[in-house]
Design an enzyme around this catalytic site. Structure first.
Site, short mmCIF file in Angstrom:
data_model
loop_
_atom_site.label_atom_id
_atom_site.label_comp_id
_atom_site.label_asym_id
_atom_site.label_seq_id
_atom_site.Cartn_x
_atom_site.Cartn_y
_atom_site.Cartn_z
CD GLN A 174 4.94 5.20 -7.92
OE1 GLN A 174 4.24 5.98 -8.69
NE2 GLN A 174 6.15 5.94 -7.54
CB ILE A 175 -0.42 -0.05 -7.76
CG1 ILE A 175 0.25 0.04 -9.10
CG2 ILE A 175 -1.79 -0.39 -7.87
CD1 ILE A 175 0.34 -1.39 -9.84
CG HIS A 192 -0.99 -9.43 -16.71
ND1 HIS A 192 -1.53 -8.30 -17.51
CD2 HIS A 192 -0.08 -8.64 -16.04
CE1 HIS A 192 -0.69 -7.01 -17.33
NE2 HIS A 192 0.14 -7.39 -16.20
N GLY A 203 0.22 -7.80 -8.12
CA GLY A 203 1.68 -8.14 -8.25
C GLY A 203 2.12 -9.19 -9.13
CG ASN A 204 3.03 -8.25 -13.23
OD1 ASN A 204 2.05 -8.77 -13.68
ND2 ASN A 204 3.12 -6.94 -13.68
CG ASP A 230 -3.65 -7.53 -19.78
OD1 ASP A 230 -2.74 -6.78 -20.21
OD2 ASP A 230 -3.66 -8.08 -18.85
CB ALA A 232 -1.06 0.10 1.12
NE ARG A 278 3.04 -7.33 -17.50
CZ ARG A 278 2.66 -7.34 -18.84
NH1 ARG A 278 2.68 -8.29 -19.60
NH2 ARG A 278 2.09 -6.23 -19.34
P1 NAD Z 1 6.05 -0.21 -6.18
O1 NAD Z 1 7.68 -0.59 -6.16
O2 NAD Z 1 5.62 1.12 -6.38
O3 NAD Z 1 5.27 -0.77 -4.99
C1 NAD Z 1 5.45 -1.98 -4.49
C2 NAD Z 1 5.17 -1.94 -3.18
O4 NAD Z 1 5.19 -3.22 -2.35
C3 NAD Z 1 6.50 -1.36 -2.32
O5 NAD Z 1 5.96 -0.11 -1.39
C4 NAD Z 1 7.06 -2.51 -1.50
O6 NAD Z 1 7.64 -2.14 -0.23
C5 NAD Z 1 5.80 -3.27 -1.25
N1 NAD Z 1 6.14 -4.88 -0.68
C6 NAD Z 1 7.26 -5.61 -1.45
N2 NAD Z 1 7.07 -6.86 -0.89
C7 NAD Z 1 6.07 -6.61 0.09
C8 NAD Z 1 5.51 -7.87 0.92
N3 NAD Z 1 6.12 -8.97 1.05
N4 NAD Z 1 4.34 -7.49 1.73
C9 NAD Z 1 3.82 -6.24 1.33
N5 NAD Z 1 4.21 -5.29 0.49
C10 NAD Z 1 5.37 -5.54 0.10
O7 NAD Z 1 5.41 -1.20 -7.52
P2 NAD Z 1 3.78 -0.70 -8.14
O8 NAD Z 1 4.13 0.13 -9.31
O9 NAD Z 1 2.83 -0.34 -7.01
O10 NAD Z 1 3.66 -2.21 -8.74
C11 NAD Z 1 3.25 -3.34 -7.77
C12 NAD Z 1 3.29 -4.75 -8.57
O11 NAD Z 1 2.28 -4.60 -9.58
C13 NAD Z 1 4.34 -4.93 -9.73
O12 NAD Z 1 4.67 -6.41 -9.42
C14 NAD Z 1 4.06 -4.67 -10.80
O13 NAD Z 1 4.62 -5.37 -11.85
C15 NAD Z 1 2.43 -5.07 -10.60
N6 NAD Z 1 1.45 -4.56 -11.98
C16 NAD Z 1 0.63 -5.76 -12.35
C17 NAD Z 1 -0.39 -4.93 -13.12
C18 NAD Z 1 -1.48 -5.93 -13.63
O14 NAD Z 1 -2.29 -5.51 -14.62
N7 NAD Z 1 -1.59 -7.26 -13.08
C19 NAD Z 1 -0.34 -3.83 -13.58
C20 NAD Z 1 0.57 -2.92 -13.21
C21 NAD Z 1 1.54 -3.37 -12.00
C1 LMR Z 2 1.23 -3.76 -17.00
O1 LMR Z 2 0.72 -4.47 -17.70
O2 LMR Z 2 1.30 -2.49 -17.22
C2 LMR Z 2 2.03 -4.39 -15.76
O3 LMR Z 2 1.83 -5.56 -15.64
C3 LMR Z 2 3.22 -3.66 -15.48
C4 LMR Z 2 4.34 -4.20 -16.59
O4 LMR Z 2 5.34 -4.79 -16.07
O5 LMR Z 2 4.02 -4.32 -17.80
#
Ligand code: NAD
Ligand code: LMR
Length: 329
Positions: A13-14, A185, A128-129, A157, A10, A96
């Site tokens: 970024q997301i 994904h 998370g990916n 997507d 939390a 990913r």
């Molecule tokens: P980020 O680095 O800004 O934030 C990730 C956060 O997770 C950090 O604050 C970190 O401290 C925390 N974290 C790490 N390990 C943890 C744990 N064990 N328990 C709790 N918190 C933990 O990254 P983001 O930009 O927020 O992206 C997060 C994830 O979402 C990435 O893996 C990214 O690739 C994925 N993502 C997926 C999609 C999708 O469509 N499925 C889209 C965008 C991003």
């Molecule tokens: C996305 O689809 O934007 C996320 O899964 C982030 C990535 O690594 O592409």
């Protein structure tokens, strides 16, 4: 009754992009009170605590409480919804799947904590990916929680696919429906326009008029654009998608809870539908009915579509083998 929502990562970024929208009622509705539990690792606690202060300052009428913790047992206690976001994002040049070794280890312990502490109706959405296989890891660890309660986000997507199709047809995106994502994904995903509609009418003729050879347009333009959009975002903005991912996660949970009036896409456990091996968390065309995802059945896949689905499913099988070899499932 107040719903408890756990958001992992939390402080990232997301997380930051989704918290305020959830507190404002965009996910569960304007009459549903929420309690937020923010899970972070020690390094992320400051950012999460800062977000909690800002949530307080937002004076959200629906927000009944915010708790920040680095203890999964506290974070998932009584959770009705768990958004598993916390994981490392990929950087330029990575796929990913390259994150499996780095992130896979996060999801087993969280699955166990969910089984031990969450509400029996918990709905889990993994962001998370690599999202599909992380959802599989979490689900495998969550003894006693039905696999149907674990899902992976592929709505981003689908939103991208609908937006690209709308742009190609010079039409507002809201009019474009039925563009499901099949598979993983990842870059192998198959965004399927064969059933797409515009204002309820099939788009095939309009696409033929616009592009002539629609299959060539799909292969050369549409599919790569959608499947590689995550990489495009990373290249253009320097880090991976944030607000669009948060928005898609909110769409996913809102539809799961409140139901859909048409198809959407979600990574859900396979029971062998469309020949996808049982137990994989695979994206399918789905509807949400009575709070449950149902895979749309009876769709025809021609040889070309079948090969694309199979390629993405093969990647999911390989990821499952990889996490098995790592001892994660
Ligand atoms: P980020 O680095 O800004 O934030 C990730 C956060 O997770 C950090 O604050 C970190 O401290 C925390 N974290 C790490 N390990 C943890 C744990 N064990 N328990 C709790 N918190 C933990 O990254 P983001 O930009 O927020 O992206 C997060 C994830 O979402 C990435 O893996 C990214 O690739 C994925 N993502 C997926 C999609 C999708 O469509 N499925 C889209 C965008 C991003
Ligand atoms: C996305 O689809 O934007 C996320 O899964 C982030 C990535 O690594 O592409």
């Amino acid at each position: 009754m107040t719903k408890t929502i756990t958001i992992t990562g939390a402080g990232g970024q997301i997380g930051y992009a989704m918290l305020f929208r959830i507190a404002a009622g965009d996910m569960l509705g304007s009459d549903e009170h929420v309690r937020l539990r923010l899970l972070e690792i020690p390094q992320g606690m400051g950012a999460a605590e800062g977000a909690a202060l800002e949530l307080q300052d937002g004076a959200f009428a629906l927000l009944d409480g915010v708790e920040v913790t680095d203890d999964p047992a506290v974070a998932f206690d009584g959770a009705n919804i768990a958004l598993l976001v916390g994981a490392r994002p990929r950087g330029p040049g990575m796929e990913r799947g390259d994150l499996l070794a780095a992130n896979g280890g996060i999801f087993g312990p969280q699955g166990r904590a969910i089984a031990a502490h969450a509400a029996s109706d918990v709905r889990v959405a993994v962001v998370g990916n690599p999202a599909n296989t992380n959802a599989l890891i979490a689900s495998s660890a969550a003894d006693g929680v039905p696999a149907e309660q674990f899902t992976a986000l592929t709505r981003l997507d689908e939103n991208r696919a609908r937006a690209q199709l709308a742009q190609a047809l010079h039409t507002p995106v809201g009019a474009v429906r039925r563009v499901p994502i099949w598979g993983n994904h990842s870059a192998t995903q198959f965004p399927d326009i064969s059933h797409a509609t515009l204002d309820g009418e099939p788009v095939a003729e309009r696409l033929a008029a616009a592009f002539g050879d629609v299959r060539a347009w799909q292969e050369q333009t549409f599919i790569p654009r959608v499947a590689k959009r995550g990489a495009e975002i990373i290249e253009v903005r320097g880090s991976s998608s944030v607000a669009s991912a948060a928005s898609a996660a909110i769409d996913h949970v809102r539809d799961w809870v409140h139901g859909t009036d048409d198809w959407t896409s979600a990574g859900v456990v396979s029971h062998g539908e469309y020949g996808v091996p049982e137990g994989l968390i695979c994206s399918f065309p789905v509807r949400a009915v009575d709070g449950t995802w149902r895979i749309v059945d009876g769709l025809e896949l021609d040889d070309w579509a079948r090969a694309r689905v199979d390629a993405s499913v093969t990647e999911l099988v390989e990821e499952r083998e990889a996490v098995r070899a790592l001892g994660l499932i």
